[in-house]
Design an enzyme around this catalytic site. Structure first.
Site, PDB file in Angstrom:
ATOM      1  N   ASN A   9       0.872  -1.174   0.000  1.00 11.96           N
ATOM      2  CA  ASN A   9       0.000   0.000   0.000  1.00 11.96           C
ATOM      3  C   ASN A   9       0.908   1.222   0.000  1.00 11.96           C
ATOM      4  O   ASN A   9       1.483   1.565   1.021  1.00 11.96           O
ATOM      5  CB  ASN A   9      -0.891  -0.016   1.248  1.00 11.96           C
ATOM      6  N   HIS A  94      -9.413   1.248   4.639  1.00 16.69           N
ATOM      7  CA  HIS A  94      -8.132   1.419   5.341  1.00 16.69           C
ATOM      8  C   HIS A  94      -8.339   2.335   6.546  1.00 16.69           C
ATOM      9  O   HIS A  94      -9.131   3.283   6.490  1.00 16.69           O
ATOM     10  CB  HIS A  94      -7.085   2.002   4.390  1.00 16.69           C
ATOM     11  N   GLU A  96      -6.671   4.694   7.681  1.00 15.55           N
ATOM     12  CA  GLU A  96      -6.448   6.124   7.418  1.00 15.55           C
ATOM     13  C   GLU A  96      -7.677   6.756   6.770  1.00 15.55           C
ATOM     14  O   GLU A  96      -7.975   7.927   6.999  1.00 15.55           O
ATOM     15  CB  GLU A  96      -5.181   6.308   6.555  1.00 15.55           C
ATOM     16  N   GLU A 166      -5.497  -5.071  10.440  1.00 15.14           N
ATOM     17  CA  GLU A 166      -4.480  -4.050  10.669  1.00 15.14           C
ATOM     18  C   GLU A 166      -4.754  -3.312  11.974  1.00 15.14           C
ATOM     19  O   GLU A 166      -5.549  -2.353  11.998  1.00 15.14           O
ATOM     20  CB  GLU A 166      -4.480  -3.037   9.521  1.00 15.14           C
ATOM     21  N   SER A 212       3.329  -2.309  10.196  1.00 16.37           N
ATOM     22  CA  SER A 212       4.785  -2.348  10.359  1.00 16.37           C
ATOM     23  C   SER A 212       5.380  -3.718  10.052  1.00 16.37           C
ATOM     24  O   SER A 212       6.349  -4.145  10.685  1.00 16.37           O
ATOM     25  CB  SER A 212       5.183  -1.872  11.760  1.00 16.37           C
TER      26      SER A 212
END
Ligand code: PEP
Length: 250
Positions: A9, A94, A96, A166, A212
């Site tokens: 991504n 996502h 974000e 995530e 990460s």
């Protein structure tokens, strides 16, 4: 057996020139991959990335998709536009997007429905914030996001979805979930899919870890039985590191 899938991504990174550089460096290093390989690039890079990935084993994805076919939706990009540009995958929900751009379980559901209707391979992101993990709410949050995303979606469509677990506290922070934490929560998410769609869909569904993930921790994460790959942000911007991740996923 579920074939692992590693997806990069790129977020809001890489101009066209930088996109070319990255893909030209990446493609030769991943040609023997035993997993599916995807790069989810900014809208403006999709057509170029698709051109550069022709004849390689790298698929190209977008980072979002409009829920409508067309119309007065300033700033949105439709399925037909993404398809014409050469995207076959799309990231939906996502964190974000949820955190900064007001995406909700309802908008994620609408986008997922559209992606499936128009023949995309969706990568649906779910995951808890730090205070939710610390408050013991990880499972509840993941359940709500999964149930909300799959509302009114048939089993036949659901099985085409890849889920990316995530944990938000692990995204871009360098603080990876432990192998066990990731495996445990992904196992839980699979159990929710089983409740919704039965064992066959749940057992076949690919669920990635994201947060990460890098060239150093990929082996431990991929050794976990529930983890079917990764959604990679920062490390996907470095072709050598991303290639190591891809080539570790077997
Ligand atoms: C992501 O953007 O989905 C992500 C996991 O980012 P990072 O790998 O940088 O944490």
């Amino acid at each position: 057996m579920r074939k692992p899938i590693i997806a990069g991504n790129w977020k809001m990174n890489k101009t066209a020139a930088e996109c070319r550089e990255l893909i030209e460096a990446l493609a030769p290093q991943v040609k023997g991959a035993q997993c599916d390989v995807v790069v989810c690039v900014p809208y403006t890079d999709i057509a170029l990335a698709a051109e550069l990935c022709k004849g390689t084993n790298i698929a190209v994805g977008a980072q979002n998709i409009a829920w409508a076919d067309n119309g007065a939706f300033t700033g949105e990009v439709s399925a037909a536009m993404l398809k014409e540009a050469g995207a076959t995958y799309v990231v939906i929900g996502h964190s974000e997007r949820r955190q900064y751009f007001g995406e909700t379980d309802a908008s994620v559901n609408a986008r997922l429905t559209q992606a499936l209707k128009t023949g995309f391979n969706p990568i649906l992101c779910v995951g808890e914030m730090l205070d939710e993990r610390e408050g013991g709410k990880t499972e509840q949050v993941c359940r709500t996001q999964v149930v909300g995303a799959f509302k009114n979606i048939s089993a036949a469509d659901a099985q085409k979805v890849v889920i990316a677990y995530e944990p938000v506290w692990a995204i871009g922070t360098g603080k990876t979930a432990t192998d066990e934490q990731a495996n445990e929560t992904i196992g839980y998410i699979r159990s929710v899919v089983k409740e919704l769609y039965g064992a066959a869909v749940a057992d076949g569904m690919r669920i990635q870890y994201g947060g990460s993930m890098n060239a150093k921790n990929v082996a431990g994460l991929m050794a976990q039985p529930e983890i079917d790959g990764g959604l990679i942000g920062g490390a996907s911007l470095k072709p050598d590191d991303f290639a190591i991740i891809v080539n570790t996923a077997k």
